[in-house]
Scaffold this motif. Structure first.
Motif, PDB file in Angstrom:
ATOM      1  N   HIS A  57     -16.494  31.322  28.965  1.00  0.00           N
ATOM      2  CA  HIS A  57     -15.959  31.195  30.319  1.00  0.00           C
ATOM      3  C   HIS A  57     -14.651  30.418  30.292  1.00  0.00           C
ATOM      4  N   LEU A  58     -13.773  30.724  31.201  1.00  0.00           N
ATOM      5  CA  LEU A  58     -12.439  30.109  31.189  1.00  0.00           C
ATOM      6  C   LEU A  58     -12.518  28.589  31.226  1.00  0.00           C
ATOM      7  N   THR A  59     -13.525  28.066  31.914  1.00  0.00           N
ATOM      8  CA  THR A  59     -13.648  26.603  31.977  1.00  0.00           C
ATOM      9  C   THR A  59     -13.800  26.004  30.578  1.00  0.00           C
ATOM     10  N   GLU A  60     -14.584  26.699  29.702  1.00  0.00           N
ATOM     11  CA  GLU A  60     -14.723  26.214  28.308  1.00  0.00           C
ATOM     12  C   GLU A  60     -13.451  26.504  27.527  1.00  0.00           C
ATOM     13  N   LEU A  61     -12.897  27.700  27.756  1.00  0.00           N
ATOM     14  CA  LEU A  61     -11.735  28.118  26.947  1.00  0.00           C
ATOM     15  C   LEU A  61     -10.522  27.222  27.190  1.00  0.00           C
ATOM     16  N   ARG A  62     -10.442  26.629  28.360  1.00  0.00           N
ATOM     17  CA  ARG A  62      -9.265  25.802  28.680  1.00  0.00           C
ATOM     18  C   ARG A  62      -9.198  24.547  27.815  1.00  0.00           C
ATOM     19  N   SER A  63     -10.312  24.212  27.160  1.00  0.00           N
ATOM     20  CA  SER A  63     -10.239  23.063  26.240  1.00  0.00           C
ATOM     21  C   SER A  63     -10.366  23.527  24.786  1.00  0.00           C
ATOM     22  N   ALA A  64     -10.125  24.810  24.549  1.00  0.00           N
ATOM     23  CA  ALA A  64     -10.281  25.355  23.189  1.00  0.00           C
ATOM     24  C   ALA A  64      -8.944  25.820  22.622  1.00  0.00           C
ATOM     25  N   GLN A  65      -8.893  25.852  21.275  1.00  0.00           N
ATOM     26  CA  GLN A  65      -7.756  26.481  20.582  1.00  0.00           C
ATOM     27  C   GLN A  65      -8.164  27.915  20.299  1.00  0.00           C
ATOM     28  N   VAL A  66      -7.382  28.861  20.790  1.00  0.00           N
ATOM     29  CA  VAL A  66      -7.752  30.274  20.659  1.00  0.00           C
ATOM     30  C   VAL A  66      -6.694  30.999  19.833  1.00  0.00           C
ATOM     31  N   LEU A  67      -7.147  31.803  18.888  1.00  0.00           N
ATOM     32  CA  LEU A  67      -6.248  32.553  18.001  1.00  0.00           C
ATOM     33  C   LEU A  67      -6.481  34.044  18.175  1.00  0.00           C
ATOM     34  N   GLU A  68      -5.388  34.795  18.354  1.00  0.00           N
ATOM     35  CA  GLU A  68      -5.475  36.259  18.331  1.00  0.00           C
ATOM     36  C   GLU A  68      -4.879  36.752  17.016  1.00  0.00           C
ATOM     37  N   VAL A  69      -5.590  37.615  16.299  1.00  0.00           N
ATOM     38  CA  VAL A  69      -5.016  38.217  15.082  1.00  0.00           C
ATOM     39  C   VAL A  69      -4.682  39.678  15.370  1.00  0.00           C
ATOM     40  N   GLY A  70      -3.668  40.200  14.675  1.00  0.00           N
ATOM     41  CA  GLY A  70      -3.233  41.578  14.931  1.00  0.00           C
ATOM     42  C   GLY A  70      -2.909  41.764  16.400  1.00  0.00           C
ATOM     43  N   ALA A  71      -2.124  40.834  16.938  1.00  0.00           N
ATOM     44  CA  ALA A  71      -1.946  40.718  18.396  1.00  0.00           C
ATOM     45  C   ALA A  71      -1.018  41.770  19.000  1.00  0.00           C
ATOM     46  N   GLY A  72      -0.277  42.519  18.167  1.00  0.00           N
ATOM     47  CA  GLY A  72       0.710  43.428  18.736  1.00  0.00           C
ATOM     48  C   GLY A  72       1.713  42.632  19.556  1.00  0.00           C
ATOM     49  N   ALA A  73       1.979  43.074  20.784  1.00  0.00           N
ATOM     50  CA  ALA A  73       2.921  42.362  21.645  1.00  0.00           C
ATOM     51  C   ALA A  73       2.250  41.234  22.431  1.00  0.00           C
ATOM     52  N   ALA A  74       1.049  40.887  22.033  1.00  0.00           N
ATOM     53  CA  ALA A  74       0.352  39.681  22.508  1.00  0.00           C
ATOM     54  C   ALA A  74       0.006  39.698  24.000  1.00  0.00           C
ATOM     55  N   GLN A  75      -0.279  40.889  24.519  1.00  0.00           N
ATOM     56  CA  GLN A  75      -0.636  40.980  25.943  1.00  0.00           C
ATOM     57  C   GLN A  75      -1.895  40.173  26.257  1.00  0.00           C
ATOM     58  N   CYS A  76      -2.873  40.213  25.339  1.00  0.00           N
ATOM     59  CA  CYS A  76      -4.143  39.516  25.595  1.00  0.00           C
ATOM     60  C   CYS A  76      -3.931  37.997  25.587  1.00  0.00           C
ATOM     61  N   SER A  77      -3.189  37.522  24.587  1.00  0.00           N
ATOM     62  CA  SER A  77      -2.916  36.072  24.536  1.00  0.00           C
ATOM     63  C   SER A  77      -2.096  35.631  25.747  1.00  0.00           C
ATOM     64  N   ARG A  78      -1.206  36.507  26.195  1.00  0.00           N
ATOM     65  CA  ARG A  78      -0.366  36.153  27.357  1.00  0.00           C
ATOM     66  C   ARG A  78      -1.236  36.010  28.602  1.00  0.00           C
ATOM     67  N   TRP A  79      -2.229  36.881  28.725  1.00  0.00           N
ATOM     68  CA  TRP A  79      -3.144  36.734  29.866  1.00  0.00           C
ATOM     69  C   TRP A  79      -3.897  35.411  29.746  1.00  0.00           C
TER      70      TRP A  79
END
Ligand code: SAM
Length: 300
Positions: free
Chosen positions: A93-115
């Motif tokens: 859940h976003l509440t947990e993710l806001r205190s986490a370090q998140v890594l995207e691999v093979g991100a392409g243009a990084a649309q998911c990380s940008r969201w």
């Protein structure tokens, strides 16, 4: 997610390839010659993986011109079925993710990380293809949402051991290497104990079927157990682009072999209201066959 169709002169598979283009369209991609052949065959895995990164680099702008509207600039879809992280919460859940370090691999243009960043999450994107890294920077400027980006192959991440809480990819990295075990092992290395790894790939079953979104894609034409990659080669036999097949059991073995515990699998159903056709994905086949597999795992 390239996910090319089988509509052109060349047979091709799931997420990439020349999308039926004639040979000239791949001329100039890296130091290799024009596309001469496409099909399932044994290849030199190291050369194929390097060439495929090069292919993604050169194809980045065309890919985004074709699929960018659907992918969005700051949107997180797991698959052509349209499942969004905002609804699925596969990373937590976003509440947990806001205190986490998140890594995207093979991100392409990084649309998911940008969201994720637009939601206040500390997401870092990684991607080996220069063309995609450039496209990501362009989308950063267009949206005003900057995604930190590391240019790296997912099999060798320049990140500290145990530095990430969550890692993910939506159709990145894994299909394009002959040794996906190395991606899982590298993700396991950079995750902290308790960390989560979630990835989507073409559903393995699809490899037995022609890559065609219509009823022509509903009759198995090759063995599901044939692990030979789909490869496009030039006139000298050098690979320009390749995708590698893993059966469902192979995916499970790869993840478990990296010391991770599988906590869930999803086969998103095709929603009746989704009329989009993307390569071999579309409503006609989607209502009968799974198109995407999503695996969630944890480092315990
Ligand atoms: C289908 S895109 C997925 C990215 C994004 N989610 C999208 O849908 O556009 C596949 C990505 O995997 C990347 N890729 C290819 N080989 C890779 C490797 N060895 N390590 C990490 N990423 C790789 C490609 O460069 C490409 O950006």
């Amino acid at each position: 997610m390239h996910r090319a169709g089988d509509t052109g002169p060349m047979d091709q598979h799931c997420t990439g390839g020349t999308e039926g283009a004639d040979a000239s369209s791949t001329e100039g991609a890296g130091s290799t010659g024009p596309l001469a052949e496409a099909g399932y065959r044994q290849v030199d895995g190291a050369q194929a993986a390097a060439a495929t990164i090069d292919w993604w680099s050169h194809a980045a702008e065309d890919y985004l011109a074709e699929h960018g509207e659907l992918l969005g600039a700051a949107d997180f879809r797991w698959c052509p079925e349209g499942l969004r992280e905002a609804d699925a919460h596969l990373l937590g859940h976003l509440t947990e993710l806001r205190s986490a370090q998140v890594l995207e691999v093979g991100a392409g243009a990084a649309q998911c990380s940008r969201w994720l960043r637009s939601q206040g999450v500390d997401a870092l994107a990684s991607e080996p293809a220069t063309g995609m890294v450039t496209a990501a920077a362009r989308l950063d400027r267009a949206t005003g949402i900057r995604v930190p980006m590391v240019q790296a192959d997912a099999r060798s991440l320049p990140l500290a051991t145990g530095s990430m809480d969550v890692a993910f990819t939506a159709f990145g990295a894994l299909p394009f290497v002959p040794d996906p075990q190395r991606v899982h092992a590298e993700v396991a290395r950079v995750l902290r104990p308790g960390g989560r790894w979630v990835f989507s790939v073409t559903h393995p079953l699809r490899w037995a079927f022609p890559d065609d979104p219509t009823s022509a894609g509903l009759t198995a034409h090759r063995s599901y157990f044939d692990r030979r990659p789909y490869a496009e080669t030039d006139t000298a036999g050098r690979v320009l682009y390749a995708e590698f097949h893993r059966t469902l059991a192979d995916h499970v073995s790869d993840v478990v072999g990296a010391g991770l515990t599988i906590t869930g699998m999803l086969e998103p159903e095709w929603p009746p209201e989704n009329t989009t056709v993307w390569g071999g994905w579309g409503p006609e086949r989607g209502r009968l066959l799974p198109g995407t597999l999503i695996v969630s795992a944890e480092l315990r």
